[in-house]
Design an enzyme around this catalytic site. Structure first.
Site, mmCIF file in Angstrom:
data_model
loop_
_atom_site.group_PDB
_atom_site.id
_atom_site.type_symbol
_atom_site.label_atom_id
_atom_site.label_comp_id
_atom_site.label_asym_id
_atom_site.label_seq_id
_atom_site.Cartn_x
_atom_site.Cartn_y
_atom_site.Cartn_z
ATOM 1 N N ASN A 1 0.816 -1.203 0.000
ATOM 2 C CA ASN A 1 0.000 0.000 0.000
ATOM 3 C C ASN A 1 0.857 1.264 0.000
ATOM 4 O OD1 ASN A 1 -1.932 1.975 0.353
ATOM 5 N ND2 ASN A 1 -3.083 0.858 1.879
ATOM 6 N N ASP A 2 1.379 1.636 1.170
ATOM 7 C CA ASP A 2 2.121 2.899 1.257
ATOM 8 C C ASP A 2 3.329 2.944 0.321
ATOM 9 O OD1 ASP A 2 0.332 3.685 3.131
ATOM 10 O OD2 ASP A 2 1.589 3.153 4.846
ATOM 11 N N VAL A 3 3.954 1.794 0.074
ATOM 12 C CA VAL A 3 5.190 1.790 -0.712
ATOM 13 C C VAL A 3 4.950 2.053 -2.191
ATOM 14 C CG1 VAL A 3 6.398 0.266 0.893
ATOM 15 C CG2 VAL A 3 5.179 -0.725 -1.044
#
Lengths: 97, 465
Positions: free
Chosen positions: B391-393
């Protein structure tokens, strides 16, 4: 005291630099086995635990030593075995042994 | 120095050399396993040599302890699931730190009984080993608990947290200084120990699950430092060397993790990341954006007729144990002539290298696993970027949105691919509670459902094409 302490501090500092030099070259691919493997190395404190538990200087020290041996051995045996389990999975080609 | 002592000292020296060479061989996957074995041999040698130390009179306790510890360690090592490796490493860190603290405690009581040979450097080392070891023990247990889901994963915060922790820490320092200045006082020593244990807990609870890679590395460093300090206490060079090596390793990994998130270590350790953002994301979700769902049959066509597919695994893959399904899908695609590569972000998962181990477990050849720097330029040539539980990456907001908590974090350029397929359970924001723009990108299609189930459907659809 001072001389021995200075020698020990030398070793401490040099070993730190050696560690930095060696470990920066470990690829991210192997960072998890690096952690578990270096973890097992920190179980070296088993040496201290053995000495403390075996010298028979009172029950308190012996009990502390016994618990220290158990914890350190879990650290050593668990650390090396789990690292080996991981490392044997890393293969270059599918099905390679 | 008697011959026996010389031989023991030489054994320790050889053991230390084995540790260094073992770590050197970890630089390539080909020799890594041999390196680990060499390191283990060094440890065995050190243990055997120690059994000949003249001060040891009683072996019964030693044998009992070694049998119990070895058995427990072996059982843990053989039964732990690869997905649970971060917890395992956390627990082992804690035990190492705990053992060093116990050695320091035993030495403390030895010198209380007979202070005639006590020197100030030893008393300082005892306090340091005690405090660092205890913090490592309790901090690691909380970290492992968070990773296992026993302890609440979100940051636990309360008012004036950092100030309260600081004051608490200062009382530990004060107790330590007092004990060095005036040796003895078992009750003060007990306070030092308990306070250090409590501090380890207080220190770890405000740190969120997604920051666990940093915490685990940091505790790894601490366990090494504790061992080195114990080395100063019992005046043993093998402990100092091995402890320093581990300390250096932990510090480097901590630094790499922080760079990969573009956040200073102080922010990770004292920032309670994820607590604030969870609140702010509520407003973000209110703004209307559309996502484009996709069905497995359509996704399978996109994948099967691609030339290059880059798979981006994340913690979601570990949670749903989907690594084997990922590899099966990759095999099916490879049969059709599709090139499959894996893009691994340094902080994907819950510890450094977490994704690599899981994919290796699923028999993915390591040559297909690429670091962020190696693969980021290839996304523009990829027909499909398949996001499995990351997700965040892959959140493009990290590049330009200064208000985003992850602004400045280097990300994988998944949005440069021609198509992006995201496997995701639902539209709930990920752990850090940050809205991911990639999901609203025109090129992005969402395949909702459990990652493993979605992959199984994809495999069947690809087979039937």
């Amino acid at each position: 005291m001072t001389e021995a302490l200075l020698a020990a501090l030398y070793i401490f500092v040099i070993a730190m630099f050696l560690g930095f030099a060696v470990i920066t070259k470990v690829p991210p691919l192997l960072h998890t086995p690096l952690m578990s493997g270096s973890n097992a190395i920190s179980g070296i404190t088993i040496i201290g635990a053995l000495i403390v538990a075996g010298r028979q200087e009172g029950w308190l020290q012996t009990i502390l030593g016994l618990i220290a041996i158990i914890l350190a051995m879990i650290n050593v045996v668990g650390g090396y075995l789990v690292t080996d389990r991981m490392l044997q999975m890393f293969k270059r080609k599918p099905g390679e042994k | 120095m008697a011959l026996r002592e010389v031989l023991i000292a030489l054994a320790y020296m050889i053991a230390s050399a084995c540790f260094v060479i073992g770590l050197m061989w970890l630089q390539s996957p080909k020799r890594a396993r041999a390196g680990n074995m060499l390191s283990a041999l060094g440890m065995l040698l050190a243990i055997i040599a120690t059994l000949f130390v003249s001060g040891i009179k009683d072996y019964s306790v030693i044998i009992i302890g070694m049998i119990i510890g070895s058995a427990l360690g072996a059982v843990m090592a053989y039964t732990v699931k690869m997905t649970a490796m971060p917890q395992m490493v956390g627990i082992l860190n804690g035990f190492g730190g705990g053992a060093s603290a116990l050695v320091a405690a035993a030495e403390f009581f030895k010198y209380v009984a007979d202070p005639s040979t006590l020197t100030p450097d030893v008393s300082v080392s005892i306090m340091l080993a005690m405090v660092v070891g205890s913090v490592t023990l309790s901090g690691s247990m909380i970290a492992a608990g968070k990773l296992q889901g026993i302890v609440h994963e979100r940051p636990i915060t309360y008012p004036f947290q950092n100030i309260i922790n600081l004051i608490f820490f200062l009382t530990i320092v004060a107790a330590g200084v007092f004990l060095v200045a005036s040796f003895g006082h078992p009750w003060v020593f007990l306070y030092l120990t308990v306070a250090a244990l409590v501090f380890g807990v207080l220190f770890t609870i405000p740190i969120g699950g997604a920051d666990m890679p940093v915490v685990i590395c940091f505790l790894n460093a601490l366990s090494g430092v504790a061992a080195a300090m114990a080395g100063f206490v019992i005046k043993n060079n093998a402990l100092i060397i091995a402890g320093s090596l581990v300390g250096a390793s932990g510090i480097i990994l901590t630094q790499i993790m922080c760079w990969a998130m573009n956040r200073p270590i102080t922010n990770v350790l004292f920032g309670a990341f994820g607590a604030v953002t969870a609140a702010s994301s509520a407003t973000a979700t209110a703004t209307k954006k559309t996502v484009r769902p996709i069905q497995p049959d359509e996704a399978a066509i996109l994948l099967a007729y691609a030339q290059l597919v880059i798979i981006v695994p994340g913690y979601g893959m570990a949670v749903s144990q989907a690594q084997h399904a990922v590899r099966q899908l990759a095999d099916e695609l490879a049969k059709r002539g599709v090139t499959v590569k894996y893009a691994i972000h340094p902080v994907a998962g819950r510890m450094p290298g977490h994704m690599n181990v899981l994919l290796a477990e699923a028999n993915v050849p390591y040559e297909q696993l690429y670091d962020m720097d190696q693969i980021n330029d290839e996304f523009q040539n990829a027909d499909v970027a398949l996001i499995v539980g990351a997700n965040d990456v892959v959140n493009p907001a990290a590049r330009y949105d200064k208000s985003s908590p992850i602004y400045g974090m280097p990300i994988l350029n998944a949005d440069h691919a021609k198509h992006i397929i995201v496997l995701k359970r639902s539209m709930n924001p990920g752990f850090a509670g940050i809205e991911n723009e990639l999901f609203y990108n025109e090129k992005t299609r969402m395949l909702f459902g459990d990652a493993k189930e979605s992959l199984t459907k994809l495999i069947n659809e690809v087979k039937n094409l």
